[in-house]
Design an enzyme around this catalytic site. Structure first.
Site, short mmCIF file in Angstrom:
data_model
loop_
_atom_site.label_atom_id
_atom_site.label_comp_id
_atom_site.label_asym_id
_atom_site.label_seq_id
_atom_site.Cartn_x
_atom_site.Cartn_y
_atom_site.Cartn_z
N GLU A 26 0.83 -1.21 0.00
CA GLU A 26 0.00 0.00 0.00
C GLU A 26 0.87 1.26 0.00
OE1 GLU A 26 -1.36 2.06 3.33
OE2 GLU A 26 -1.10 0.37 4.70
N LYS A 35 -5.36 10.79 0.13
CA LYS A 35 -5.44 9.45 0.72
C LYS A 35 -6.54 8.75 -0.07
CE LYS A 35 -7.06 7.17 4.94
NZ LYS A 35 -7.51 7.37 6.32
N VAL A 52 -5.48 0.22 2.38
CA VAL A 52 -5.58 -1.24 2.23
C VAL A 52 -6.72 -1.59 1.28
CG1 VAL A 52 -6.14 -3.38 3.46
CG2 VAL A 52 -4.56 -1.70 4.49
N ASP A 96 -17.86 4.93 12.42
CA ASP A 96 -16.58 4.98 11.70
C ASP A 96 -15.98 3.57 11.61
OD1 ASP A 96 -14.19 5.53 10.54
OD2 ASP A 96 -13.61 7.13 11.93
N SER A 100 -13.73 1.22 8.92
CA SER A 100 -12.91 1.32 7.71
C SER A 100 -13.45 0.45 6.58
CB SER A 100 -11.48 0.90 8.03
OG SER A 100 -10.70 0.92 6.85
N ALA A 101 -13.37 0.99 5.37
CA ALA A 101 -13.74 0.22 4.18
C ALA A 101 -12.78 -0.95 3.97
CB ALA A 101 -13.74 1.12 2.95
N ASP A 102 -11.64 -0.94 4.65
CA ASP A 102 -10.71 -2.07 4.53
C ASP A 102 -11.43 -3.40 4.80
OD1 ASP A 102 -8.77 -0.13 4.24
OD2 ASP A 102 -7.67 -0.62 6.08
N LYS A 118 -4.93 -1.64 13.55
CA LYS A 118 -4.24 -0.53 14.19
C LYS A 118 -4.69 -0.39 15.64
CE LYS A 118 -5.13 1.67 10.64
NZ LYS A 118 -5.62 2.76 9.86
N1 PSU Z 1 -1.37 1.22 8.86
C1 PSU Z 1 -0.35 2.05 9.16
N2 PSU Z 1 -0.40 3.31 8.72
C2 PSU Z 1 -1.43 3.74 7.92
C3 PSU Z 1 -2.48 2.86 7.56
C4 PSU Z 1 -2.40 1.61 8.07
O1 PSU Z 1 0.60 1.66 9.84
O2 PSU Z 1 -1.40 4.88 7.49
C5 PSU Z 1 -3.56 3.29 6.62
C6 PSU Z 1 -3.88 2.09 5.74
O3 PSU Z 1 -3.71 2.51 4.41
C7 PSU Z 1 -5.32 1.78 6.04
C8 PSU Z 1 -5.86 3.13 6.37
O4 PSU Z 1 -5.97 1.20 4.95
O5 PSU Z 1 -4.80 3.69 7.18
C9 PSU Z 1 -7.19 3.05 7.07
O6 PSU Z 1 -7.78 4.31 7.06
P1 PSU Z 1 -9.33 4.45 7.45
O7 PSU Z 1 -9.38 4.07 8.90
O8 PSU Z 1 -9.65 5.91 7.20
O9 PSU Z 1 -10.09 3.53 6.55
MN MN Z 2 -12.93 5.91 8.85
#
Ligand code: PSU
Ligand code: MN
Length: 306
Positions: free
Chosen positions: A25, A86, A106, A138, A140-142, A159
């Protein structure tokens, strides 16, 4: 593949001839890590893959093209140019239409990876269900995208800033098996352990490759989530970390930060509040995940050819 997508010749050749390839990524490059660590680490993981005989395939959007396989110059561009987006899954179409550039999360990265025929993907930590999601929604779409595409995602856990228990529940709902790599305890991203057990444990990369072949060979869809503990000497102190996360989450709420800005803000603040301990852990775990991901890709490509 289509006219909106550009896969590098090296990646294309490797995929076509069944050589091992690992996708990476780039949201961690554009939004996850401070300069100059972001560019240095991204180049380093490419070098680690190369030294293990694996073709690295960083994903991104550059000038409106979906890209798989980046040069060091393109990594530098993404990691140093202000205003690079992003790019989550929802952002891909708009970035194409507006000829924009973005570091892929991701969710977006695994989408591009499978479009290019890649089955192993490495990240630091996946996104998931945020603390307080019962009111903010909230999530994540992951998680959703992982349930749809056939790729093994190698990470150090979700995370640490997330609600781990709720994230595990949603992963179960979506049918994504969480696999402990040499551990029956779920790794905590910046720390080796959480209070949660994983439903499955594997001992090595060969086990993961067999799982990939079995699941997808049977026609079952979706990712395998391989969780690898951060190397012990680089993990953050759990008590210091929890305190920092609590404060960073409160600050984000007080400042009214929402949507895609939440994760980068909290990760950055936790880095400051721990005096760089989470940065040290983050760099270490990405390198370690890269080695494991490359091993898995090698086992997988040699098994599918038989
Ligand atoms: N893991 C890390 N640093 C990051 C991310 C993950 O150590 O910056 C990023 C990844 O790209 C993950 C994203 O997909 O944060 C998730 O963001 P959100 O919670 O907004 O979906
Ligand atoms: Mn989010």
């Amino acid at each position: 593949m289509n006219e909106y997508m550009l896969v590098s010749d090296e990646v294309k050749d490797a995929v076509e001839s069944g050589q091992p390839v690992v996708a990476f990524e780039t949201a961690i490059l554009t939004h996850g890590l401070p300069q100059p660590h972001n560019v240095e680490l991204s180049k380093e993981v490419q070098a680690i893959a190369g030294s293990m005989g694996v073709v690295p395939a960083a994903t991104a959007v550059i000038d409106g093209k979906l890209r798989v396989g980046l040069t060091d110059e393109e990594i530098e561009f993404l990691g140093t140019t202000p205003g690079v987006a992003k790019a989550g899954y929802r952002d891909l179409g708009m970035l194409i239409a507006t000829k924009g550039s973005g570091g892929t999360t991701v969710a977006a990265s695994i989408t591009l990876a499978v479009m290019a025929g890649i089955r192993v993907f490495v990240t630091g930590g996946i996104g998931g269900v945020h603390r307080g999601a019962e009111t903010t929604f909230d999530i994540s779409a992951d998680l959703i995208i992982m349930s749809k595409v056939n790729v093994a995602t190698v990470c150090a856990g979700m995370k640490s800033i997330l609600d781990i228990g709720l994230t595990m529940e949603v992963l179960e709902t979506l049918g994504i098996p969480v696999i402990g790599y040499g551990t029956c305890i779920l790794p905590g991203f910046h720390t080796r352990e959480t209070a949660y057990k994983v439903p499955y444990t594997v001992k090595d990369s060969g086990d993961v490759a067999r799982l990939m072949i079995s699941k997808w060979g049977a026609g079952l869809k979706g990712s395998l989530l391989v969780t690898v503990p951060v190397p012990g000497e680089d993990e953050a102190d759990p008590a210091l970390l929890e305190d920092a996360i609590g404060r960073a989450v409160n600050e984000a709420n007080e400042k009214g930060i929402t949507g895609k800005d939440v994760t980068p803000y909290i990760l950055h603040r936790v880095g400051e509040l721990t005096g760089g301990a989470t940065l040290k852990a983050n760099l270490s775990l990405v390198r370690n995940n890269t080695r494991v991901g490359c091993d898995i890709a090698k086992c997988y490509s040699s098994s599918v050819r038989i």
